[in-house]
Motif scaffolding. Structure first.
Motif, mmCIF file in Angstrom:
data_model
loop_
_atom_site.group_PDB
_atom_site.id
_atom_site.type_symbol
_atom_site.label_atom_id
_atom_site.label_comp_id
_atom_site.label_asym_id
_atom_site.label_seq_id
_atom_site.Cartn_x
_atom_site.Cartn_y
_atom_site.Cartn_z
ATOM 1 N N ASN A 195 0.791 -1.232 0.000
ATOM 2 C CA ASN A 195 0.000 0.000 0.000
ATOM 3 C C ASN A 195 0.818 1.273 0.000
ATOM 4 O O ASN A 195 0.248 2.360 -0.026
ATOM 5 N N GLN A 196 2.150 1.150 0.115
ATOM 6 C CA GLN A 196 2.940 2.353 0.373
ATOM 7 C C GLN A 196 4.140 2.427 -0.560
ATOM 8 O O GLN A 196 4.736 1.408 -0.887
ATOM 9 N N PRO A 247 0.805 6.900 -0.584
ATOM 10 C CA PRO A 247 0.067 5.649 -0.767
ATOM 11 C C PRO A 247 0.291 5.149 -2.199
ATOM 12 O O PRO A 247 0.356 5.958 -3.125
#
Ligand code: MG
Length: 318
Positions: free
Chosen positions: A31-32, A133
């Motif tokens: 997610n990052q 993100p």
């Protein structure tokens, strides 16, 4: 030079976006992403020899933070490589320099985590690390035909500030605002974060509006027209150079504002932010289909006729 000698040299494991944007994107978790940018400032090229340690430090951090803003990233950490001539390697100069680092680092809540010091001509090199993100950061590619072009703040402040402090130029100004705009250009980090999911493409203006909007066009495979009358220029800049403030707005680098494009589906949102004074930005042009790769950005007068533009009126320190 970069495309010829530095692209494609290495494997690209974990690289979501490599060389060629304002920063690289590295996948750190599903997610990052880590956002990475480097910028070097050299005495006599990016700042005059009269600049104080604090002025050099604030400028070095601000221009690196501006690349984070352009990516819609949250800046978090940085390293500092400092090359110092012997005459400046004293505690007075270093205390002033480190005060500048501390001031900006505290403002933006970023941490100095390492670096290097060496002896030689005065050079400050910073690598900035930020987070975003996955898939949400802003990039140069993504502008579509029909998108509206915006810039934040005002244009030409950096060029005016540079002229004001340049000893090789006869223009004098006692404008504190312009000096401050040159040495501590406010990175538009908050606006960058707000534009995630809104802007179709984004860049920070380090090389001048024409050049940097040209980078968006090149990466996106489009062209742009901008309306000279709509370029936001501050009153003190107009006063300083009534004849060529437009050249500063078009070609003067060092503004560190954001230039971004917005598609029809998000246009009302951005216009509402601007009308409520939640976003300091101006609508300056439109994205079009590209027909001539040598002429990506056209400037139009008030009757929508193209203006012949030239780059005179902007120079670095000799
Ligand atoms: Mg940049």
């Amino acid at each position: 030079m970069i495309a010829k000698h530095f692209s494609g040299l290495t494997g690209q494991g974990g690289v979501a976006l490599g060389i060629g944007d304002d920063a690289a994107l590295i996948n750190t978790s599903p997610n990052q992403q880590l956002v990475v940018a480097s910028d070097t400032l050299v005495e006599g090229v990016h700042f005059p020899s009269t600049a104080s340690g604090k002025q050099i430090a604030t400028r070095a951090l601000c221009v690196n933070l501006s690349d984070m803003a352009a990516m819609g990233a949250q800046p978090r950490w940085f390293t500092l490589a400092l090359t110092l001539p012997k005459k400046k390697a004293n505690s007075l100069w270093l205390a002033d320099f480190s005060a500048g680092i501390a001031e900006i680092a505290q403002q933006f809540d970023i941490a100095l985590v390492g670096g290097d010091t060496t002896s030689g001509p005065l050079t400050v090199s910073i690598t900035m690390l930020g987070e975003a993100p996955a898939g949400k950061s802003l990039q140069r590619a993504g502008a579509g035909v029909g998108d509206t072009v915006f810039v934040t703040g005002t244009l030409g402040d950096g060029a005016a500030g540079l002229k004001s402090i340049s000893s090789i130029n006869s223009i004098n100004s006692d404008s504190e605002r312009l000096l401050h705009r040159f040495y501590a250009p406010r990175p538009q980090v908050e606006i960058g974060l707000r534009l995630r999911g809104i802007a179709s493409a984004c860049i920070d203006i380090s090389d001048g509006l024409i050049a940097d909007l040209g980078h968006i066009c090149q990466s996106s495979g489009v062209a742009a027209s901008i309306y000279q009358e709509q370029l936001p220029v501050a009153a003190d800049v107009k006063k300083l150079a009534p004849d060529h403030f437009i050249n500063w707005a078009l070609f003067g680098g060092d503004d560190y504002q954001l230039c971004f494009t917005v598609g029809a589906d998000k246009l009302a949102t951005v216009e509402q932010w601007i009308s409520r004074a939640e976003l300091d930005a101006s609508k300056i042009g439109i994205i079009q289909a590209s027909s001539d790769s040598n002429n990506l950005v056209t400037v139009l007068d008030q009757d929508n006729n193209p203006i012949a533009i030239n780059k005179q009126g902007y120079d670095h320190f000799g």
